[in-house]
Structure formats: structure tokens, C-alpha cells
Write a protein that holds these residues in place. Sequence first.
Motif, short mmCIF file in Angstrom:
data_model
loop_
_atom_site.label_atom_id
_atom_site.label_comp_id
_atom_site.label_asym_id
_atom_site.label_seq_id
_atom_site.Cartn_x
_atom_site.Cartn_y
_atom_site.Cartn_z
N SER A 106 -25.05 -0.94 -77.42
CA SER A 106 -24.58 -0.99 -78.57
C SER A 106 -24.46 -2.65 -78.76
N GLY A 110 -26.26 -4.03 -82.84
CA GLY A 110 -25.67 -4.09 -83.63
C GLY A 110 -26.48 -5.87 -84.63
N VAL A 113 -29.64 -4.85 -86.68
CA VAL A 113 -29.76 -4.45 -87.73
C VAL A 113 -28.96 -5.77 -88.63
N ASP A 114 -27.97 -6.57 -87.72
CA ASP A 114 -27.78 -8.18 -88.30
C ASP A 114 -28.60 -8.21 -89.03
N GLU A 116 -32.27 -7.59 -89.19
CA GLU A 116 -33.21 -7.21 -89.88
C GLU A 116 -34.11 -6.07 -88.98
N ALA A 150 -26.37 5.68 -85.93
CA ALA A 150 -25.08 5.05 -86.32
C ALA A 150 -25.08 3.90 -87.60
N ASN A 151 -26.55 3.68 -88.22
CA ASN A 151 -26.33 2.57 -88.84
C ASN A 151 -26.95 3.40 -90.41
N TYR A 152 -27.07 2.35 -91.02
CA TYR A 152 -27.98 2.90 -92.10
C TYR A 152 -29.12 2.93 -91.96
N GLU A 153 -29.65 1.85 -91.57
CA GLU A 153 -30.96 1.25 -90.31
C GLU A 153 -31.49 1.80 -89.48
#
Length: 219
Positions: A106, A110, A113-114, A116, A150-153
Motif C-alpha cells: 500500500s 502510494g 502514484v506520487d 508517476e 485505488a487511485n486515479y492512476e
Amino acid sequence: MSKPKAVVIYSGGMDSFTLLNRVINENYDVYALTFNYGQKHVKEVEVASTVCQTLGVAHKILDISPINQLMQSSSLVGNIEVPEGHYEDDNMKSTVVPNRNMILLSLAIGYAVDIEASKVYYGAHAGDHAIYPDCRPEFVNAMNDVAKIANYEPISIETPYLNSSKGEILKDGLTMNLSYEHTWTCYNGRAKACGKCGACVERLEAFSENQVTDPIEYE
């Protein structure tokens, strides 16, 4: 053209060391992520730092050691003695750290995502399936489904060694001409590896299977 980014959960052990080098060789811009979760074998974190400096890999060490208060049932973080024997022995269940890989994945997702990155790699393998539920294909598949929503990406969880034994992972590393003196596997964080815990036994079997000598020192 810039390389695609990938996060590699890098413990400092021989499996994640092989994985790290494999992802580098696949021409990714690698971001290694190491966790201090209060494990007794925290020496692996120091080893991971040394390797990443040598390879010139971006490396973050995340201290989440306060969570070990929630995981005292595990011999890897609690006051229970680390058992000796093979992973397939029933007493090895005490080395399970409750929900560890879900927590670590997890955080890695994160991070991906941060920065990219589109992929998170971790070194789950077939030798862990008997004892560790969070290294089994059904867990990986379920986490992969969650990571995509879980995210947009959408993030992909990659486990290239999921169906490989430790011996097969070592064989892959040897074909990459890797040297394993800067890896740490032992569950006991002493100066030398104990040679008796499940992690050491499986490691020694892998080297024997490949007919090479383990370069680290044992008690």
C-alpha cells in the motif's frame, strides 16, 4: 526519451537483490523502497543502503517501526524466539508478520502514484507459499485488482518470481553475474548469519542447488 519509472520494494535480501537488478536491466528508472518495520534483522536495511549507493539507484528507507506494536505475535518483531528449521515446518508460522505485505505494498503504491511510476515490484516467490499467505498468487492477484482502482492512476503489481523457487531466483541472478556478498537473509540480526533459521536454510539450499558457495559468513 525518458525511461519508465518503477518502484522496487527492496529488503536487502537475495530475492529482492536479484529482482532489483533484473528491473534495472529491463531499462526502468528504478526507485528502491526499503522498510524498517522494527524487524530483528534490521541489518538487511543497512545492506540495502550499501547496494543502492553502489548501483546509483534512487533509494528511500522508510521508518515505520512503530507499527511493530501491533505485530508482537510474530517472532520477527516480538519477544518470541526465532524458530529454527525449514520453511515447510509448522513452527515457521511464528515468522509471519501480520498483514505485512499488504501494508508495504500500500505504501509502495502510494509512492508510485506520487512519482508517476506505473509499476511496483516485490519479490514474492514459490518458496514462501507454504507459510506466507501474502506471497501466494491469490493475494498478489487480489492486490493487483485493488491497485488498479485505488487511485486515479492504475498501478500494476509485478512479481516476476512468483512461481520460482529460491534456487531458480539465484540461478537467474548468477546468469546476470550478480555477487551476493552484499545481501542479508538471516532472521537473526547478529554479526554473522545463524545458518539455522528458515531463511538461512532455504538460502543455503539455493546455493547448494546451484553448486556455488554462499559468500556471506555463517556462525
